[in-house]
Design a protein around this motif. Structure first.
Motif, mmCIF file in Angstrom:
data_model
loop_
_atom_site.group_PDB
_atom_site.id
_atom_site.type_symbol
_atom_site.label_atom_id
_atom_site.label_comp_id
_atom_site.label_asym_id
_atom_site.label_seq_id
_atom_site.Cartn_x
_atom_site.Cartn_y
_atom_site.Cartn_z
ATOM 1 N N ASP A 58 -20.944 5.199 -43.755
ATOM 2 C CA ASP A 58 -20.770 6.429 -44.521
ATOM 3 C C ASP A 58 -19.804 7.360 -43.799
ATOM 4 O O ASP A 58 -19.599 7.285 -42.592
ATOM 5 C CB ASP A 58 -22.109 7.116 -44.731
ATOM 6 C CG ASP A 58 -22.792 7.424 -43.409
ATOM 7 O OD1 ASP A 58 -23.396 6.498 -42.833
ATOM 8 O OD2 ASP A 58 -22.653 8.568 -42.930
ATOM 9 N N GLU A 59 -19.189 8.270 -44.548
ATOM 10 C CA GLU A 59 -18.142 9.130 -44.013
ATOM 11 C C GLU A 59 -18.653 10.035 -42.906
ATOM 12 O O GLU A 59 -17.952 10.285 -41.911
ATOM 13 C CB GLU A 59 -17.539 9.986 -45.140
ATOM 14 C CG GLU A 59 -16.345 10.832 -44.707
ATOM 15 C CD GLU A 59 -15.203 9.996 -44.161
ATOM 16 O OE1 GLU A 59 -14.479 10.484 -43.275
ATOM 17 O OE2 GLU A 59 -15.050 8.841 -44.621
ATOM 18 N N ALA A 60 -19.865 10.561 -43.043
ATOM 19 C CA ALA A 60 -20.400 11.456 -42.010
ATOM 20 C C ALA A 60 -20.554 10.727 -40.675
ATOM 21 O O ALA A 60 -20.208 11.257 -39.614
ATOM 22 C CB ALA A 60 -21.747 12.023 -42.466
ATOM 23 N N THR A 61 -21.076 9.499 -40.726
ATOM 24 C CA THR A 61 -21.236 8.718 -39.491
ATOM 25 C C THR A 61 -19.885 8.374 -38.882
ATOM 26 O O THR A 61 -19.681 8.479 -37.667
ATOM 27 C CB THR A 61 -22.013 7.433 -39.786
ATOM 28 O OG1 THR A 61 -23.305 7.769 -40.307
ATOM 29 C CG2 THR A 61 -22.190 6.604 -38.510
ATOM 30 N N LEU A 62 -18.946 7.970 -39.761
ATOM 31 C CA LEU A 62 -17.609 7.646 -39.267
ATOM 32 C C LEU A 62 -16.946 8.848 -38.611
ATOM 33 O O LEU A 62 -16.276 8.733 -37.583
ATOM 34 C CB LEU A 62 -16.732 7.119 -40.403
ATOM 35 C CG LEU A 62 -17.062 5.716 -40.925
ATOM 36 C CD1 LEU A 62 -16.213 5.389 -42.149
ATOM 37 C CD2 LEU A 62 -16.822 4.687 -39.837
ATOM 38 N N GLN A 63 -17.127 10.030 -39.214
ATOM 39 C CA GLN A 63 -16.502 11.229 -38.652
ATOM 40 C C GLN A 63 -17.084 11.549 -37.272
ATOM 41 O O GLN A 63 -16.349 11.880 -36.340
ATOM 42 C CB GLN A 63 -16.715 12.414 -39.600
ATOM 43 C CG GLN A 63 -16.093 13.722 -39.121
ATOM 44 C CD GLN A 63 -14.590 13.622 -38.969
ATOM 45 O OE1 GLN A 63 -13.937 12.833 -39.629
ATOM 46 N NE2 GLN A 63 -14.043 14.422 -38.056
ATOM 47 N N ARG A 64 -18.404 11.454 -37.117
ATOM 48 C CA ARG A 64 -19.025 11.696 -35.805
ATOM 49 C C ARG A 64 -18.552 10.666 -34.785
ATOM 50 O O ARG A 64 -18.254 11.010 -33.638
ATOM 51 C CB ARG A 64 -20.547 11.627 -35.925
ATOM 52 C CG ARG A 64 -21.186 12.826 -36.603
ATOM 53 C CD ARG A 64 -22.708 12.715 -36.518
ATOM 54 N NE ARG A 64 -23.137 12.682 -35.127
ATOM 55 C CZ ARG A 64 -24.147 11.947 -34.666
ATOM 56 N NH1 ARG A 64 -24.824 11.161 -35.487
ATOM 57 N NH2 ARG A 64 -24.474 11.990 -33.381
ATOM 58 N N ALA A 65 -18.486 9.406 -35.201
ATOM 59 C CA ALA A 65 -18.064 8.354 -34.278
ATOM 60 C C ALA A 65 -16.609 8.533 -33.871
ATOM 61 O O ALA A 65 -16.231 8.311 -32.720
ATOM 62 C CB ALA A 65 -18.266 6.980 -34.914
ATOM 63 N N ARG A 66 -15.763 8.977 -34.805
ATOM 64 C CA ARG A 66 -14.337 9.138 -34.515
ATOM 65 C C ARG A 66 -14.105 10.172 -33.416
ATOM 66 O O ARG A 66 -13.188 10.040 -32.600
ATOM 67 C CB ARG A 66 -13.599 9.539 -35.794
ATOM 68 C CG ARG A 66 -12.084 9.506 -35.659
ATOM 69 C CD ARG A 66 -11.403 9.896 -36.966
ATOM 70 N NE ARG A 66 -11.747 8.977 -38.044
ATOM 71 C CZ ARG A 66 -12.450 9.317 -39.123
ATOM 72 N NH1 ARG A 66 -12.890 10.551 -39.264
ATOM 73 N NH2 ARG A 66 -12.715 8.430 -40.047
#
Length: 672
Positions: free
Chosen positions: A87-95
């Protein structure tokens, strides 16, 4: 090629086991598998793996993204996320944690292997780049010249500390400002017909050296002569990326050159004046010989002698410096003539018939003339005496010619004396300059070593206590361990400070030992116990041998412990394998007790051993950097031994041959 070492962080046991097996099949070594982020942080710090495979969703209070961020910040290890969440929220935190890869479950072995290899290669390349950047930064910070870099528009992007000092502009204020406003250069004529050197270097695509008359106007308005150069900077594609300006203050160099030119001109003028008179030699003694030869040759004298002041005499004393022709003044010299009369009366004395000066025919005329210092007529440089065969053989006209000559001879002698004094002064100045330069290098090395020895334990103390105070410890046992580490660092720091203070006390003559009879066995056992742990940590064979009967010494207990601590600390520190032995025995005469510390460590070359007892000096700068230390230990130990009426000697057969320190102290008898 060694296998890459991986840390797997996965809270699903079956998935973790499968992943471990797959990684092993791909040729990787899994050093640990953890299900909790907290445990993963500890393992990353302890094991230092090459790469971390991190599941995002983990058990416990901390998830994989938080753990990855800490691992990246504290350990600088590459992290690849393995997760089923896209999901986008997880990807954003990981990035935001700058991962080296993001693999969605399920995945194929080939996909996993490619991600790992790319991450390892990328991390290795980044480490090389960071190392190169640190190296460049250290060079620019430590170089003695001022360095200013700009972008293609001429705006400043960097100033090193030397450039800040020269221009008066701190880097924080100069960044982004035009280089021509910060490094204001002027000259007569203006540099390159008004073209700023850095701009000229960029436009002409070459290195531009400063003209000799270039001046730098500082921020405070001061004008400094400078020298240096400007050069263009190009990127990897060969495109213009900016420019670099290198400056150095030329004030000291120009002053030194002016002083050398003035000194050379003075020496040349003195030699020219002396040569124009009678072409003197380089020393007053050599010139005295030329004067005597000239008198005999030019004035047709039977003999001539020159007396000069005796070097080092507490009172004016005269010695025969040169003579030419017949030795007609031997009898006169024994009777104190003619030097004593000429010096006493401070004027020329003529003997029309000098019976004391017997020539071949039994008759001689003689003339003795004091050589007055031109700048101080009351002072006498020497005495010139001459004789001619026959009665009243020197008429008034000849005497006047000779007196005129003696004035020139005195001037030549004075010039020769001044030239010799200037040469001696120049030699002394060069010697003093060389000693000052050596002292400056020694001070810089000492300051660097001492700064390291003070900062290292302070950093350890602050770091460990900071972890305790911030509550990052897992339990009370870990808190105690960190506090013990802080205590150990504080003890090391105290030892360094004590060495510095004791050295200062010895230099000031304020360290007075309290000497008493001591049971040496007790002191040696204490020292052995103190360093047994360090030796055991390095797997060294640490021996203690006291030859019976156990000797006693006359010493200050505290100072003796300091000496032994320094000797044993060096022995353990510089020994990587083998043994360290502490031995004691009375010498055969019974006047002294001999204590030796012998190791199988790195040893010291014979030609460097004499320097070991100098303050702030170690055998080799590389040893100082590798093993640490201020270089005070052995110097302080020897001086303390001498304060106690003893001595300390060092011997090593050479590098890699170990070393032996021998401490001799006065023997004592203990009361029954």
């Amino acid at each position: 090629m060694p296998k890459a070492r991986l840390l797997v962080v996965e809270d699903q046991a079956i998935i973790a086991l499968d992943l471990q097996n797959r990684l092993a099949g791909l040729g990787y070594a899994v050093v640990a598998v953890e299900a909790y982020a907290e445990a993963a942080l500890q393992q990353a710090e302890r094991l230092r793996p090459d790469l971390v495979l991190m599941d995002i969703r983990l058990k416990g209070a901390m998830d994989g993204i938080q753990a990855a961020e800490l691992i990246r910040a504290e350990q600088d290890l590459p992290v690849i996320y393995l997760t089923a969440h896209s999901d986008e929220a997880t990807l954003q935190r990981a990035r935001l944690t700058e991962p080296y890869g993001y693999i969605l479950k399920p995945f194929e072995d080939r996909e996993l292997q490619l991600a790992i290899e790319i991450a390892l290669y990328k991390h290795q390349a980044e480490q090389k780049l960071k190392s190169h950047e640190r190296w460049q930064a250290a060079v620019l910070q430590g170089i003695g010249d001022g360095v200013i870099t700009t972008d293609t528009a001429g705006h400043i992007t960097f100033l090193n500390p030397q450039a800040e000092a020269l221009t008066g502009w701190p880097q924080a204020e100069a960044l982004g400002i035009s280089v021509e406003a910060v490094a204001r250069l002027s000259g007569d004529p203006a540099p390159a017909a008004g073209l700023f050197p850095l701009r000229q270097a960029v436009e002409e695509d070459r290195v531009i050296a400063f003209p000799a008359a270039l001046r730098l106007v500082t921020r405070a308005g001061h004008v400094l002569p400078v020298e240096g150069s400007a050069a263009p900077i190009r990127d990897a594609r060969g495109q213009p990326a900016g420019a670099v300006l290198v400056l150095r203050d030329a004030t000291d160099r120009m002053r030194a050159e002016a002083e050398r030119a003035e000194y050379t001109a003075q020496v040349a003028a003195l030699y020219q004046a002396a040569s124009a008179l009678i072409q003197p030699g380089h020393t007053p003694s050599a010139l005295a010989g030329r004067i005597a030869d000239t008198v005999v040759r030019e004035f047709a004298m039977a003999g001539c002698a020159v007396w000069l002041p005796e070097d080092g005499a507490s009172e004016p004393a005269w010695q025969l410096a040169a003579q030419a022709g017949q030795p007609c003044f031997q009898a006169a010299q024994a009777a104190g003539l003619p030097v004593s009369l000429a010096v006493q009366q401070r004027q020329a004395i003529y003997w029309p018939e000098a019976t004391a000066l017997s020539g071949p025919d039994g008759h001689n005329s003689a003339l003795a003339v004091p050589l007055h210092r031109p700048a101080a007529p009351g002072q006498i440089l020497g005495v010139l005496a001459m004789c001619r065969s026959g009665r009243d053989a020197l008429d008034e006209r000849l005497q006047r010619l000779i007196l005129t000559f003696t004035e020139k001879a005195a001037l030549a002698l004075e010039n020769a004396r001044l030239v010799m004094s200037l040469e001696q002064a120049a030699q002394e100045a060069r010697q003093l300059a060389a000693e000052a330069e050596a002292a400056s290098r020694l001070k810089s090395q000492f300051l660097a070593n001492t700064s390291h020895e003070l900062r290292t334990p302070l950093t350890a103390i602050l770091g460990t206590l900071g972890l305790v105070l911030s509550g990052h410890c897992d339990d009370h046992a870990e808190e105690l361990r960190f506090v013990q580490m802080a205590c150990t660092a504080a003890e090391n720091l105290l030892g360094t400070v004590n060495d510095l203070l004791d050295t200062a006390k010895i230099e000031a003559g304020r360290l007075e030992p309290e000497v008493q009879a001591l049971a040496l066995e007790t002191v040696l056992q204490e020292a052995h116990t103190l360093f047994a742990g360090q030796a055991r940590a390095k797997a060294l064979d640490f021996q203690l041998a006291i030859e019976p009967p156990a000797p006693a010494v006359l010493a200050d207990a505290q100072l003796l412990r300091r000496i032994l601590a320094n000797l044993l600390s060096n022995a353990v520190k510089f020994t990587e394998r083998g043994s360290v032995a502490l031995r004691a025995a009375a010498d055969p005469a019974g006047a002294h007790v001999i204590i030796t510390v012998e190791d199988t460590g790195i040893g010291v070359a014979l030609e460097r051993q004499a320097r070991l007892f100098q303050p702030f000096v170690q055998a080799d700068g590389s040893v100082t950097r590798r093993y640490g230390g201020t270089g005070l230990g052995l110097n302080l130990a020897r001086r303390l031994a001498e304060l106690l009426g003893g001595s300390l000697e060092f011997y090593s057969a050479g590098p890699g041959q170990g070393s032996r320190l021998t401490l001799r102290l006065p023997a004592a008898r203990l009361a029954a």
